[in-house]
Design a protein around this motif. Structure first.
Motif, PDB file in Angstrom:
ATOM      1  N   MET A   1       0.683  -1.169  -0.011  1.00 53.61           N
ATOM      2  CA  MET A   1       0.021  -0.051  -0.038  1.00 53.61           C
ATOM      3  C   MET A   1       0.997   1.126  -0.016  1.00 53.61           C
ATOM      4  SD  MET A   1      -3.152  -0.679   2.712  1.00 53.61           S
ATOM      5  CE  MET A   1      -2.956  -2.465   3.408  1.00 53.61           C
ATOM      6  N   LEU A   2       0.455   2.205  -0.755  1.00 55.33           N
ATOM      7  CA  LEU A   2       1.045   3.558  -0.869  1.00 55.33           C
ATOM      8  C   LEU A   2       0.244   4.496  -0.176  1.00 55.33           C
ATOM      9  CD1 LEU A   2       3.489   5.523  -1.804  1.00 55.33           C
ATOM     10  CD2 LEU A   2       2.409   5.363  -4.119  1.00 55.33           C
ATOM     11  N   PHE A   3       0.602   5.342   0.859  1.00 52.70           N
ATOM     12  CA  PHE A   3      -0.245   6.159   1.405  1.00 52.70           C
ATOM     13  C   PHE A   3       0.779   7.392   1.417  1.00 52.70           C
ATOM     14  CE2 PHE A   3      -2.313   2.544   2.965  1.00 52.70           C
ATOM     15  CZ  PHE A   3      -3.763   2.859   2.714  1.00 52.70           C
ATOM     16  N   LEU A   4       0.352   8.673   1.302  1.00 52.08           N
ATOM     17  CA  LEU A   4       1.063   9.810   1.647  1.00 52.08           C
ATOM     18  C   LEU A   4       0.170  10.792   2.518  1.00 52.08           C
ATOM     19  CD1 LEU A   4       2.036  10.921  -2.189  1.00 52.08           C
ATOM     20  CD2 LEU A   4       3.489   9.831  -0.260  1.00 52.08           C
ATOM     21  N   ASP A   5       1.042  11.593   3.165  1.00 50.56           N
ATOM     22  CA  ASP A   5       0.446  12.583   4.108  1.00 50.56           C
ATOM     23  C   ASP A   5      -0.467  13.597   3.051  1.00 50.56           C
ATOM     24  OD1 ASP A   5       0.915  15.499   5.377  1.00 50.56           O
ATOM     25  OD2 ASP A   5       0.552  14.197   6.769  1.00 50.56           O
ATOM     26  N   GLY A   6      -1.777  14.166   3.556  1.00 49.21           N
ATOM     27  CA  GLY A   6      -2.244  14.910   2.904  1.00 49.21           C
ATOM     28  C   GLY A   6      -1.432  16.334   2.182  1.00 49.21           C
ATOM     29  N   HIS A   7      -0.392  16.624   3.039  1.00 46.35           N
ATOM     30  CA  HIS A   7       0.200  17.832   2.514  1.00 46.35           C
ATOM     31  C   HIS A   7       1.455  17.562   1.566  1.00 46.35           C
ATOM     32  CE1 HIS A   7      -1.372  20.144   5.634  1.00 46.35           C
ATOM     33  NE2 HIS A   7      -0.996  19.316   6.683  1.00 46.35           N
ATOM     34  N   SER A   8       1.497  16.309   1.178  1.00 47.42           N
ATOM     35  CA  SER A   8       2.643  15.887   0.427  1.00 47.42           C
ATOM     36  C   SER A   8       1.980  15.419  -1.003  1.00 47.42           C
ATOM     37  CB  SER A   8       3.176  14.621   0.960  1.00 47.42           C
ATOM     38  OG  SER A   8       4.038  14.632   2.141  1.00 47.42           O
ATOM     39  N   ILE A   9       0.741  15.301  -1.001  1.00 47.61           N
ATOM     40  CA  ILE A   9      -0.018  14.819  -2.420  1.00 47.61           C
ATOM     41  C   ILE A   9      -0.089  16.237  -3.263  1.00 47.61           C
ATOM     42  CG2 ILE A   9      -2.494  14.430  -3.183  1.00 47.61           C
ATOM     43  CD1 ILE A   9      -2.966  12.855  -0.768  1.00 47.61           C
ATOM     44  N   GLY A  10       0.413  15.585  -4.595  1.00 48.18           N
ATOM     45  CA  GLY A  10       0.602  16.626  -5.699  1.00 48.18           C
ATOM     46  C   GLY A  10       2.083  17.210  -5.619  1.00 48.18           C
ATOM     47  N   LYS A  11       2.960  16.704  -5.175  1.00 49.48           N
ATOM     48  CA  LYS A  11       4.179  17.281  -5.232  1.00 49.48           C
ATOM     49  C   LYS A  11       5.256  16.454  -5.852  1.00 49.48           C
ATOM     50  CE  LYS A  11       3.544  20.003  -1.247  1.00 49.48           C
ATOM     51  NZ  LYS A  11       3.874  20.551   0.007  1.00 49.48           N
ATOM     52  N   GLY A  12       4.695  14.997  -6.371  1.00 49.95           N
ATOM     53  CA  GLY A  12       5.758  14.299  -7.038  1.00 49.95           C
ATOM     54  C   GLY A  12       6.215  13.224  -6.301  1.00 49.95           C
TER      55      GLY A  12
END
Length: 71
Positions: A1-12
């Motif tokens: 599973m791949l999860f990113l913190d909401g603040h990191s989404i859209g930054k590549g």
């Protein structure tokens, strides 16, 4: 599973991680919760196509799962 913190989404970061996983571990298939529209969009944008769907998750719960593979 791949999860990113909401603040990191859209930054590549997700794309970088996915590309590294494809390169190092030959990842060619992923499953995504159908209700997670952002995840589905992310994988489709990064070269995956939908090849299947299950109406329930692996534990029989009513969370439809999409099966994607790298095109």
């Amino acid at each position: 599973m791949l999860f990113l913190d909401g603040h990191s989404i859209g930054k590549g970061y997700g794309k970088q991680i996915l590309n590294q996983l494809i390169k190092d571990f030959s990842i060619k298939k992923v499953d995504v919760n159908e209700q997670n529209h952002n995840a589905k969009k992310f994988y489709l944008k990064n070269g995956f196509i939908q090849v299947g769907r299950d109406a329930v998750d692996s534990e029989g719960r009513a969370y439809p799962v999409l099966h994607l593979k790298l095109a």
